[in-house]
Motif scaffolding. Structure first.
Motif, PDB file in Angstrom:
ATOM      1  N   LEU A 131       0.835  -1.196   0.000  1.00  0.00           N
ATOM      2  CA  LEU A 131       0.000   0.000   0.000  1.00  0.00           C
ATOM      3  C   LEU A 131       0.870   1.245   0.000  1.00  0.00           C
ATOM      4  O   LEU A 131       0.403   2.327  -0.286  1.00  0.00           O
ATOM      5  N   GLY A 158      -3.072  -4.435   7.418  1.00  0.00           N
ATOM      6  CA  GLY A 158      -3.313  -3.368   6.440  1.00  0.00           C
ATOM      7  C   GLY A 158      -4.680  -3.425   5.786  1.00  0.00           C
ATOM      8  O   GLY A 158      -4.879  -2.875   4.714  1.00  0.00           O
ATOM      9  N   SER A 161      -6.277   0.154   5.417  1.00  0.00           N
ATOM     10  CA  SER A 161      -5.644   0.909   4.327  1.00  0.00           C
ATOM     11  C   SER A 161      -6.049   0.337   2.977  1.00  0.00           C
ATOM     12  O   SER A 161      -6.272   1.079   2.021  1.00  0.00           O
ATOM     13  N   ASN A 164      -9.533   1.467   2.146  1.00  0.00           N
ATOM     14  CA  ASN A 164      -9.510   2.860   1.675  1.00  0.00           C
ATOM     15  C   ASN A 164      -8.989   2.939   0.240  1.00  0.00           C
ATOM     16  O   ASN A 164      -9.533   3.668  -0.579  1.00  0.00           O
ATOM     17  N   THR A 170     -11.895   7.653   2.660  1.00  0.00           N
ATOM     18  CA  THR A 170     -10.972   7.788   3.776  1.00  0.00           C
ATOM     19  C   THR A 170     -11.683   7.624   5.104  1.00  0.00           C
ATOM     20  O   THR A 170     -11.077   7.729   6.157  1.00  0.00           O
TER      21      THR A 170
END
Ligand code: ZN
Length: 281
Positions: A131, A158, A161, A164, A170
């Motif tokens: 990421l 992760g 993340s 997102n 977000t």
């Protein structure tokens, strides 16, 4: 038929099939332009929540892909967790892929190559991801386009993340959100998010694990196809391939890795304990 009777019939149907995230439903527009859910359509691709032993609840329905997220390092790669999620995917008849995150960190290349070999050999797509650099993201996006996906993985790998990055949002903070984007029918903490490239991601942040408790001990090997195949040579019908079992052909069989066999045996003893508890109560 009076309106009241009809209401109670619908209420009864909803009690039997309470909508969950991902459900397809039959709706009716009412004179005041509000919409009423009349029925939940048959489900496929079901994920269960496994927090309570005998009380498994559906977390999400109509899931096409379970992406099992594991880091190549920090936290260390543990295939036992991958195997546990693969049982949940098998149980829900959901295709499983494996996303190996943090490939920008230093990691044990031999170990990761072995993981790729084991799961790739079982027919699962394995995608390396970072990421930080964006490596592998386009490949994953392509694999998930127009499909309904759930990410599974333990904290620190992760997942947030990745959520997102895939959704372009977000606000997927990983906090439990009891209200789904598509309605207020769920209290499971799952929510449905459209993907920019088509398809959707169901975020199940807040759900610790997916259920396998309802799997019968002697069915477990069906979730381990290479073990089921090797089991055809076991001397006894009904052999469960425990350690040191007489006449068992599974241990050391070509295609059965020691890691996967260890996972199978660990899950088998867990399920047998649960069965014993159920029998005792
Ligand atoms: Zn055996």
């Amino acid at each position: 038929m009076g309106g009241e009777e009809r209401e109670s019939t619908i209420a009864g149907r909803l009690r039997r099939a309470r909508p969950v995230v991902g459900d397809r439903v039959e709706i009716r527009e009412l004179p005041d332009r509000s919409v009423r859910v009349e029925a939940v359509l048959p489900r496929r691709g079901i994920l269960l929540r496994g927090a309570f032993r005998n009380e498994e609840k559906i977390v999400a329905a109509n899931v096409d892909v379970l992406v099992i997220v594991a880091a190549v390092a920090d936290p260390p790669l543990r295939t036992g967790l991958i195997d546990r999620y693969l049982v949940a995917a098998w149980r829900g008849e959901i295709e499983a892929m494996i996303a190996l995150t943090k490939v920008d960190l230093p990691y044990d290349e031999g170990e990761v190559a072995r993981v790729r070999e084991i799961y790739g050999g079982l027919g699962h797509r394995v995608i390396g991801l970072s990421l930080r650099t964006g490596e592998g993201l386009d490949e994953l996006r392509g694999a998930l386009a127009d499909r309904v996906t759930v990410l599974a993985g333990h904290s620190g790998v992760g997942k947030t993340s990745l959520t997102n990055a895939l959704t372009g949002r977000t606000d997927a903070t990983g906090k439990l959100n009891p209200v789904s984007d598509r309605g207020r029918h769920t209290t499971t903490g799952a929510r449905y998010m459209d993907l920019p490239g088509g398809g959707a991601l169901i975020d199940t942040a807040g759900i610790r694990s997916f259920g396998i408790a309802g799997v019968a001990a002697d069915d477990l090997q069906k979730a381990f196809p290479e073990i089921a195949a090797a089991a055809e040579d076991c001397e006894w019908e009904g052999c469960l391939h425990r350690e040191g079992e007489d006449g068992c052909a599974v241990e050391g069989a070509p295609g059965v890795s020691p890691e996967r066999l260890a996972s199978y045996r660990k899950l088998l003893s867990e399920l047998e304990e649960l069965e014993a508890e159920r029998g005792a109560s």
